[in-house]
Design an enzyme around this catalytic site. Structure first.
Site, PDB file in Angstrom:
ATOM      1  N   GLU A 165       3.897 -33.958  -4.480  1.00  0.00           N
ATOM      2  CA  GLU A 165       2.572 -33.205  -5.086  1.00  0.00           C
ATOM      3  C   GLU A 165       2.949 -32.498  -6.195  1.00  0.00           C
ATOM      4  OE1 GLU A 165      -0.009 -34.746  -3.780  1.00  0.00           O
ATOM      5  OE2 GLU A 165      -1.120 -33.108  -2.846  1.00  0.00           O
ATOM      6  N   LYS A 191     -14.770  -6.363  -9.586  1.00  0.00           N
ATOM      7  CA  LYS A 191     -13.967  -7.086 -10.360  1.00  0.00           C
ATOM      8  C   LYS A 191     -13.312  -8.310  -9.542  1.00  0.00           C
ATOM      9  CE  LYS A 191     -10.221  -6.525 -14.043  1.00  0.00           C
ATOM     10  NZ  LYS A 191      -9.182  -5.659 -14.510  1.00  0.00           N
ATOM     11  N   ASP A 192     -12.754  -8.227  -8.520  1.00  0.00           N
ATOM     12  CA  ASP A 192     -12.378  -9.413  -7.703  1.00  0.00           C
ATOM     13  C   ASP A 192     -13.372 -10.271  -7.396  1.00  0.00           C
ATOM     14  OD1 ASP A 192      -9.728  -8.543  -7.696  1.00  0.00           O
ATOM     15  OD2 ASP A 192      -9.861  -7.419  -5.848  1.00  0.00           O
ATOM     16  N   SER A 224      -0.136  -0.873  -6.287  1.00  0.00           N
ATOM     17  CA  SER A 224       0.082  -1.754  -7.155  1.00  0.00           C
ATOM     18  C   SER A 224       0.801  -1.161  -8.390  1.00  0.00           C
ATOM     19  CB  SER A 224      -1.232  -2.401  -7.926  1.00  0.00           C
ATOM     20  OG  SER A 224      -1.920  -2.968  -6.782  1.00  0.00           O
ATOM     21  N   HIS A 275       0.736  -1.227   0.039  1.00  0.00           N
ATOM     22  CA  HIS A 275      -0.074  -0.005   0.017  1.00  0.00           C
ATOM     23  C   HIS A 275       0.858   1.327  -0.003  1.00  0.00           C
ATOM     24  CE1 HIS A 275      -3.493  -2.363   0.422  1.00  0.00           C
ATOM     25  NE2 HIS A 275      -4.268  -1.334   0.586  1.00  0.00           N
TER      26      HIS A 275
END
Lengths: 440, 270, 190
Positions: A291, A247-248, A223, A219
Site C-alpha cells: 500500500e 478550531k478542531d 503542546s 498534558h
C-alpha cells in the site's frame, strides 16, 4: 497535571457534585479536552492533525467492527465475504470503502503530524516520551494496516503477506523458523488469515491505549507551538474549550470533505487492481507493491542490493526496521536547544530536503526494480539515514540559531504590546462573555 | 556517546549504500514487447458523467441490457459471472417476471432433496450465474491451458478498468511485420504480453439487438464493458448519490463550523 | 496579529445585544446541523445489521409436493426455519374435523389451517410454539404423540392431525406460514 492558571472544574448541579465525589469523569474530560487544558494560543492548523488522527482511528474502529460482523476469516470464503459485503449487506460497500480509504487517510494525517513534530521540534525535552509513544503508535499502525490488507485474500493480500513474512527469513539461523511461526505454515494459508484477523481486531485497541498514554504524557508539559518557546504564563495560552474545540471541529469538516470525496468518488484509486483477483498461490502478480503508505520503507528495503559482510537481504531488513527505530533516539540525536525550525536556518533546509527525500522514496518504492530507479532509491535511502544519524547531530552542534521572541505573547502581539501592558493578559472574550477568568 | 554511535551507524549505512550504488549493473536488453504494448484507448460512457469525472453519471439502462445480451451470447460460454445473482438484473431495468424467466433458462447445480444426488434444476432469481467450468483446472484443461477469468470483477481487477476492457475487445489486429505470433495466440497490443489466448470474441453482427442498434464491434464492446462495470460496481449510482449528499452537507457544515470558529476567536490574537 | 485596540474592543463587544443574538444563532445552527449529520451516519450503522439482500431473496421457498403420499410428510426449510408439509389421509382429516373446536386451547378448524379445497395439505412451521424445539412426527416411525399429529420431545407438547396444540405447555397451534398453490404439485411458501 496542568498549568497553575488552568480553569478549575466546579460542578454546578446537585448531580454533578454527587458524581464528582464518586466518579470524577466530567472533571477528567474538563481537564483533558475542556476549559481546564491551557493550550498555546499561537498554534497553527498543523497542530490540528493530532485530533484528526484520533478521529481517523475511531472511524477505523467503528467501520472495522461493522465489517467484522459480515467478514469471514477463511481462505475459502474471505474473498467471497468481501463481495458479500459489497453487494448484499445494507450499505456494506459504504463501510468497506470508508475502512479501506480510512486507513490511507489515517496515514496521511499521521505523516503530516509527524513532519509537523519534526519541523517544530516537538520531540525535544520535555516531550521525549510523547514522541516515543508516537513512534510506538506508528509501528502498531503499520502492523495493523499490513494485516488488514491481507484479510480480503486477493492477489496483493497473499503476495504481500508472502513478501513481508519472508523478510524475517533473512535473520541468520532462526529466520526460517520465525517465518513459519509467523504464518503458521509453509506459506500464507488459513492459519495466517485467522491469526491476522484476530490481531487486526486487537491492535487498534492497543493503539487506542497508547493514544491515551500519549495524551496523558502530552498534558504534563502541554503542546509545543510554532515559536518553540515554552509557555510562561496565562497570557500565552487559551483554554482548549471553546477555542481549540471550535478550531478542531472546523478542520475536521474540511478533513471529512476530502475523505468523503475519495471514498465516494475514487474509492479504488489508492488500492491496487490485483487485489480484486482472488489469491492464487501458484501465480505471482507481475509487480508486487505494498500500500502507498508503506512505499518509502519498501524502497529502503530494496535499496540494499550488494552483499557486504552480511547478505544484501539482511541489510535491507535491518535498514527498514532501523529507519523507524532510529526515530526513538531522535530527542538525543538533535541536541539543539532551539525547538522550532523557524529559528534554525540550517536545519530548516535539511528538513525540507528530508520531506522531498521521503517523497522520492515513496515514488521509487512504487517503481519496478530497474535502473534508474534503483540508484535513485539508493541515493535517497543514503540521505534518509545521513539526515538523522549524521547531519542532524552535526548541524545541531554547529548551527547558530536566529533570535527567538521572548515569549509566545510577544510573538503574537508584538513586543510593544507586551511592554505596554506588562501585567495584563489579553482578553479571552468572544464566547458568551461569561468565561471565568483565571486568578492572577 | 549517543552521538558517536549515531555517526558510526550512519556512516555504515551510507557506506553499504555507496557500495551498492557503484556496483556494476548487468546490461539489460530493452524489452521489445514494451514498444509494441499500447495504453488503453480513451473512451467515455454515459456513466462517466459530464467531462468524464464520474461524479454525476448514471448507467444507460438500455446499454446495460444490450451488454447483458452480449455477455450471454458471446462471453458466457467461457467466462463466469459468479458474484452476480439473477435478482440483481432487476437493476438493469428487467421486471421481476423477466428476471424469473431469465433465471429459469439457466441450469443450476444442486442436490436432490430426497436422494442427495447431484442434479441440475432451473435457476431461481436468488441463484447466481453458473460458472461454465467447475474450477480453474477444468477451465485451463478445456482452453489449451489458458484461464478464462470470471468477469464479475474484471473491470476492477485490471489496471485501466473499463477503458482497458474496451480496448482489449476492439484491439485485435494483424501483427506488425516481422513479429512471429505464437500458434494458438492472437495479436492484441493492449494485452500486457501483446499475445492473448482468447480468440477475437466479437465480430460485426455477433448478436442481434432487439432495440435495432447496429451490432458493430465497437458498439458491442462498449455495451458489454458498461455491463461489466455494473457487474463489478453495482453500488456505483447509489455511491455517487450518497457522495454528493454527503459532500454537500459537509460543505455547509464546514461553513457553519468556520463561522463558529471565527465567532469564538473574535478579537483574540493568535 | 492584532493591535491593542482590537483586543480591548473584543473584550467589550460593540452593540452587545445584536452581537450575542447572532452568535447564538451560529452556535445553534452549527450544533443542530452537526447533530443531523450524526443521526444520518447512525442510520446505516444500524441498518447494516438488518437482513442482507441475499437473505431477503430467500424470503420465499418453492416446494414440489408431487411425491408426498397420503400419510407422509416432508421437512423443508423456509426462511431458515423447518417447515412440515403433510399429506393427510382421509382418516386424519376426519379425526381433525371430529374435534369440538370450543374445547381447544387455540380455537381453529382444519379449514382455517389449510387452503380452500386442499384440506389434505397441512403445511406448518416445524417449530414448537412453546420454546422453539422441532417437534417429532414428520418422518416415518417418529413419535406422533397422543393425538396422531406431532409431539415435541422437549417439554411434551402434543399436537393433533391439524397441528393444533392438545396437551402440554405450548400455548398456541403450530404456525401456518403464508402458502400459495402455484399448481397441484408446486407450493410457494412465503
Amino acid at each position: 497535571m496542568s498549568f497553575p492558571w488552568a480553569q478549575q472544574y466546579e460542578p454546578k448541579t446537585e448531580f454533578t457534585r454527587w458524581l464528582d465525589s464518586r466518579l470524577p469523569l466530567p472533571r477528567f474530560v474538563w481537564n483533558a479536552v475542556g476549559p481546564g487544558y491551557p493550550v498555546p494560543r499561537n498554534i497553527n492548523y498543523f497542530y490540528n492533525f493530532g485530533v484528526l488522527a484520533g478521529v481517523a482511528l475511531m472511524v477505523q474502529i467503528i467501520t472495522g467492527i461493522i465489517l467484522a460482523m459480515h467478514y469471514s476469516a477463511h481462505v475459502d470464503t474471505a474473498f467471497d465475504s468481501i463481495q458479500h459485503i459489497m453487494r448484499n449487506v445494507n450499505e456494506g460497500w459504504l463501510f468497506r470503502f470508508l475502512h479501506m480509504n480510512g486507513a490511507s487517510f489515517f496515514f496521511i494525517v499521521v505523516y503530516i503530524h509527524i513532519f509537523r513534530g519534526l519541523y517544530y521540534g516537538s520531540y525535544k525535552a520535555p516531550r521525549e516520551v510523547v514522541w516515543m509513544l508516537g513512534v510506538v503508535i506508528l509501528l502498531l499502525m503499520m502492523a495493523t494496516a499490513f494485516m488488514g490488507y491481507v484479510l480480503p485474500w486477493g492477489q496483493m493480500s497473499f503476495w504481500g503477506a508472502q513478501v513481508i513474512t519472508s523478510l524475517f527469513s533473512a535473520i541468520p539461523l532462526v529466520g526460517e523458523s520465525i517465518r513459519m511461526w509467523l504464518v503458521g505454515g509453509f506459506a500464507p494459508d488459513n492459519a495466517t488469515i485467522t491469526r491476522f484477523f484476530s490481531l487486526h481486531y486487537l491492535l487498534p485497541f492497543v493503539i487506542l491505549g497508547v493514544v491515551i498514554l500519549k495524551v496523558w504524557a502530552l498534558h504534563i508539559p502541554g503542546s509545543t507551538n510554532p515559536t518553540g518557546i515554552e509557555v510562561q504564563g496565562p497570557q500565552d495560552t487559551l483554554p482548549f474549550h471553546p477555542y481549540f474545540t471550535a478550531k478542531d471541529f472546523f478542520s475536521l469538516t474540511i478533513y471529512l470533505i476530502f475523505f468523503a470525496a475519495v471514498s465516494f468518488f475514487l474509492p479504488n484509486a489508492l488500492g491496487h487492481p490485483d487485489n480484486y483477483i482472488p489469491a492464487n498461490p501458484l501465480s505471482t502478480p507481475a509487480h508486487i507493491v505494498p500500500e502507498w503508505y508503506l512505499l518509502p520503507f519498501y524502497a529502503i528495503l530494496r535499496a540494499f542490493t550488494a552483499d557486504f559482510i552480511i547478505s544484501a537481504k539482511l541489510w535491507g531488513v535491518i535498514a527498514m526496521f532501523a529507519s523507524i527505530i532510529l526515530l526513538f533516539f531522535l530527542p538525543w540525536l538533535d541536541s539543539s536547544r532551539v525547538k522550532s525550525a523557524s529559528y534554525r536556518p540550517i536545519y530548516r533546509w535539511f528538513f525540507w530536503l528530508l520531506v522531498i527525500d521521503v517523497f522520492i522514496l515513496g515514488w521509487v518504492g512504487a517503481m519496478p526494480a530497474e535502473e534508474p530507479w534503483v540508484r535513485i532509491g539508493q541515493a535517497a535511502t543514503a540521505y534518509y539515514f545521513a539526515h538523522f544519524l549524521i547531519i542532524l547531530p552535526i548541524v545541531s552542534m554547529i548551527e547558530t540559531p536566529r533570535r527567538q521572541p521572548n515569549s509566545i505573547a510577544e510573538a503574537v502581539l508584538g513586543p510593544e504590546a507586551v511592554r505596554a501592558r506588562p501585567a495584563s493578559r489579553p482578553a479571552e472574550g468572544g464566547f458568551g462573555g461569561a468565561m471565568p477568568q483565571p486568578a492572577e | 556517546m549517543t552521538r558517536w554511535i549515531s555517526l558510526g551507524a550512519g556512516f555504515v549505512f551510507v557506506f553499504v549504500l555507496l557500495v551498492a550504488f557503484f556496483a556494476p549493473r548487468e546490461a539489460t536488453e530493452p524489452d521489445p514487447l514494451k514498444a509494441l504494448h499500447l495504453k488503453p484507448r480513451n473512451v467515455q460512457w454515459q456513466h462517466d458523467g459530464p467531462l468524464g469525472f464520474g461524479v454525476l453519471g448514471t448507467f444507460d439502462r438500455a446499454q446495460l441490457q444490450r451488454g447483458y445480451q452480449v455477455y450471454t451470447e458471446a462471453c458466457s460460454a467461457c467466462h463466469g459471472l459468479r458474484y452476480v445473482a439473477f435478482r440483481n438484473l432487476e437493476a438493469l431495468g428487467f421486471s421481476e417476471p423477466e428476471v424469473r424467466a431469465i433465471a429459469r433458462q439457466r441450469q443450476i447445480a444442486d442436490l436432490d432433496p430426497n436422494t442427495g444426488e447431484e442434479i441440475t434444476r432451473p435457476g431461481l432469481p436468488s441463484d447466481h450465474f453458473p460458472s461454465p467450468y467447475p474450477n480453474e483446472t477444468a477451465a485451463r484443461a478445456a482452453n489449451n491451458n489458458a484461464y478464462p477469468p470470471d468477469l464479475s470483477l474484471i473491470v476492477s481487477a485490471r489496471a485501466g478498468g473499463q477503458k482497458y476492457i474496451y480496448s482489449l475487445l476492439t484491439g485485435y489486429q494483424p501483427a506488425p511485420p516481422g513479429f512471429q505470433v505464437t500458434p494458438g495466440l492472437h495479436y492484441n497490443p493492449y494485452f500486457h504480453s501483446v499475445q492473448i489466448a482468447m480468440p477475437p470474441p466479437l465480430m460485426p453482427g455477433r448478436v442481434e439487438y432487439a432495440d435495432g442498434t447496429e451490432a458493430t464491434v465497437e458498439q458491442m464492446a462498449a455495451d458489454v464493458t458498461a455491463f461489466l462495470r455494473w457487474a463489478a460496481e453495482p453500488e456505483l449510482e447509489a455511491r455517487r448519490r450518497m457522495g454528493l449528499a454527503t459532500i454537500g452537507f459537509l460543505i455547509i457544515l464546514s461553513v457553519l463550523a468556520y463561522a463558529t470558529y471565527r465567532r469564538v476567536w473574535a478579537g483574540v490574537p493568535h | 496579529m492584532a493591535s491593542d485596540a482590537k483586543i480591548i474592543s473584543a473584550a467589550g463587544g460593540s452593540p452587545e445585544g445584536a452581537d450575542v443574538r447572532r452568535r447564538d444563532f451560529i452556535y445553534i445552527a452549527t450544533g443542530a446541523f452537526g447533530a443531523v449529520g450524526a443521526a444520518a451516519v447512525v442510520w446505516p450503522m444500524i441498518h447494516q445489521m438488518n437482513p442482507s439482500a441475499d437473505v431477503l431473496a430467500l424470503a420465499t421457498t418453492e416446494v414440489d409436493i408431487s411425491s408426498i403420499q397420503p400419510g407422509q410428510a416432508i421437512k423443508t426449510v423456509w426462511q431458515s426455519k423447518p417447515v412440515f408439509v403433510r399429506n393427510l389421509t382421509q382418516a386424519e382429516i376426519d379425526a381433525a374435523k371430529a374435534v369440538d373446536v370450543s374445547t381447544l386451547r387455540d380455537r381453529e378448524t382444519l379449514e382455517q389451517r389449510t387452503q380452500p379445497g386442499r384440506l389434505n395439505w397441512l403445511i406448518t412451521l416445524g417449530v414448537c410454539t412453546h420454546l422453539g424445539c422441532v417437534p417429532l412426527g414428520a418422518a416415518e416411525g417418529e413419535n406422533k404423540g397422543d393425538f396422531g399429529g406431532y409431539f415435541c420431545p422437549c417439554h411434551g407438547s402434543h399436537y393433533d392431525t391439524a397441528g393444533r396444540i392438545r396437551r402440554g405447555p405450548a400455548p398456541t397451534n403450530l404456525v401456518v406460514p403464508p402458502v400459495t398453490f402455484k399448481s397441484d404439485t408446486l407450493v410457494e411458501i412465503g
